[in-house]
Design a protein around this motif. Sequence first.
Motif, PDB file in Angstrom:
ATOM      1  N   THR A   1     -34.737 -71.735 -79.782  1.00 51.30           N
ATOM      2  CA  THR A   1     -34.484 -73.182 -79.820  1.00 51.30           C
ATOM      3  C   THR A   1     -34.314 -73.729 -78.411  1.00 51.30           C
ATOM      4  O   THR A   1     -34.903 -74.761 -78.052  1.00 51.30           O
TER       5      THR A   1
ATOM      6  N   SER B   1     -23.730 -84.505 -87.896  1.00 56.31           N
ATOM      7  CA  SER B   1     -24.608 -83.747 -88.794  1.00 56.31           C
ATOM      8  C   SER B   1     -24.245 -83.985 -90.255  1.00 56.31           C
ATOM      9  O   SER B   1     -25.114 -83.967 -91.128  1.00 56.31           O
TER      10      SER B   1
ATOM     11  N   GLN C   1     -30.055 -82.402 -78.122  1.00 56.76           N
ATOM     12  CA  GLN C   1     -30.985 -81.971 -79.160  1.00 56.76           C
ATOM     13  C   GLN C   1     -30.696 -80.544 -79.596  1.00 56.76           C
ATOM     14  O   GLN C   1     -30.705 -80.236 -80.798  1.00 56.76           O
ATOM     15  N   THR C   2     -30.447 -79.658 -78.641  1.00 55.81           N
ATOM     16  CA  THR C   2     -30.160 -78.269 -78.988  1.00 55.81           C
ATOM     17  C   THR C   2     -28.959 -78.174 -79.921  1.00 55.81           C
ATOM     18  O   THR C   2     -28.994 -77.469 -80.939  1.00 55.81           O
TER      19      THR C   2
ATOM     20  N   GLU D   1     -29.628 -79.545 -83.462  1.00 53.60           N
ATOM     21  CA  GLU D   1     -30.438 -78.615 -84.262  1.00 53.60           C
ATOM     22  C   GLU D   1     -29.571 -77.473 -84.784  1.00 53.60           C
ATOM     23  O   GLU D   1     -29.672 -77.095 -85.954  1.00 53.60           O
TER      24      GLU D   1
ATOM     25  N   SER E   1     -27.235 -78.561 -87.591  1.00 54.94           N
ATOM     26  CA  SER E   1     -27.922 -78.819 -88.864  1.00 54.94           C
ATOM     27  C   SER E   1     -28.246 -77.535 -89.625  1.00 54.94           C
ATOM     28  O   SER E   1     -28.526 -77.587 -90.817  1.00 54.94           O
ATOM     29  N   TRP E   2     -28.193 -76.384 -88.956  1.00 51.28           N
ATOM     30  CA  TRP E   2     -28.461 -75.130 -89.658  1.00 51.28           C
ATOM     31  C   TRP E   2     -27.492 -74.923 -90.815  1.00 51.28           C
ATOM     32  O   TRP E   2     -27.856 -74.366 -91.846  1.00 51.28           O
TER      33      TRP E   2
ATOM     34  N   THR F   1     -35.947 -82.809 -88.637  1.00 52.23           N
ATOM     35  CA  THR F   1     -36.528 -82.648 -87.306  1.00 52.23           C
ATOM     36  C   THR F   1     -35.861 -83.619 -86.346  1.00 52.23           C
ATOM     37  O   THR F   1     -35.294 -84.637 -86.761  1.00 52.23           O
TER      38      THR F   1
END
Length: 364
Positions: free
Chosen positions: A171, A278, A302-303, A306, A309-310, A318
């Motif tokens: 990522t 999130s 952004q990292t 992401e 959101s996992w 996205t």
Amino acid sequence: MTKHLLAVLLSGFVTASISVHAVSQDQIAIDSTSNYAQYTTKRQVVDQLLEDAVVAFKSPARVSDAGFTAKMPTNMEIVTNKLLAAYELEPYRTDLLISAANAQIYNKNVDNAVALFEQALSAAPDDVDIHSYLAVWSHFNGDDASSNEHMDALSTLDPGRKADLDKIFSTVERVIKTPLTETASIPDDGNNAIVTLGYALNPDGSMNDILIQRLETTLKLAKAHPKTLIIVTGGVPKNHKTEGKLMADWLTSKGISANRIIEENYATSTVGNALYSSYALARHHISHATIISSASHVRRGQTLFEIASWQTGPQNITFDTVAYPDKPLSELKTASSSELLGIYRDALRTYGMWSYRSYPLESR
């Protein structure tokens, strides 16, 4: 027999009383010059050292710019020294070494941190978190052999953790290779959102120019995409005001409907921005989110979004970013070592690995 026993007991009592009286004067002299600090327990000393570390950690002094906000380096050196002094007294407390190592990460002393993590590993050779830290920071240092060694250990100890670290590495690599842009790629369909990251307010509670510039970028995008949800995130209070509230008020004053805006008024860091926002993205089933921040900050944002959101989902969400050019984008084409350190450090925190785990110094 009873009288005889009583006589013996009384005789002993009298003798003991005389003996006690005989030494009491000397004892008084000794007590009057005694240093009672020598009777302080190790536990009390360690507790005080940790309290001192908390005071330094919570000091209001901060370093802040458009892409990085952190404690003053001198504060973190105090934290490190207090933790290591506590460890000298209680060498079974491996958590103290881990916390000290992460304080060094905050001060960008990765080599010192690695040495402390290795010391902790010698005491706990099967600790999954310590292997994880060493895998990440060895990778950051370009020591692939050492990083691979710890990843191999994780493949045995906790295959799931190894898979997650592989995902974090991939990522980060993808995000830092994505060119920065001042334009968004919001899809025409699906549920979309704009997420604007806050920035520390001025002492009087007014918005910093950097934050206003992020809002100007948000306003343009919100008007161009009138169906998008807008999340404004930031919760460090100044003069009884929060970033999230002021950001929402600013947007509504410019004609954006309050029904489109979600205020997130609790985050005190980019990690908090990602974790709290999130849940809003998941609740509204957002399929794509555009993150707005300063150019020197958006890759980290952004990292972290992401990774957050996992666990919260939506699983197929996205992200892209819009960068307000606090610096010319050409100067930020390649992520600096300092930026990359912040990305990896906060990626681990967002993932759930607490940097400080030595009560009362506990912080994600």
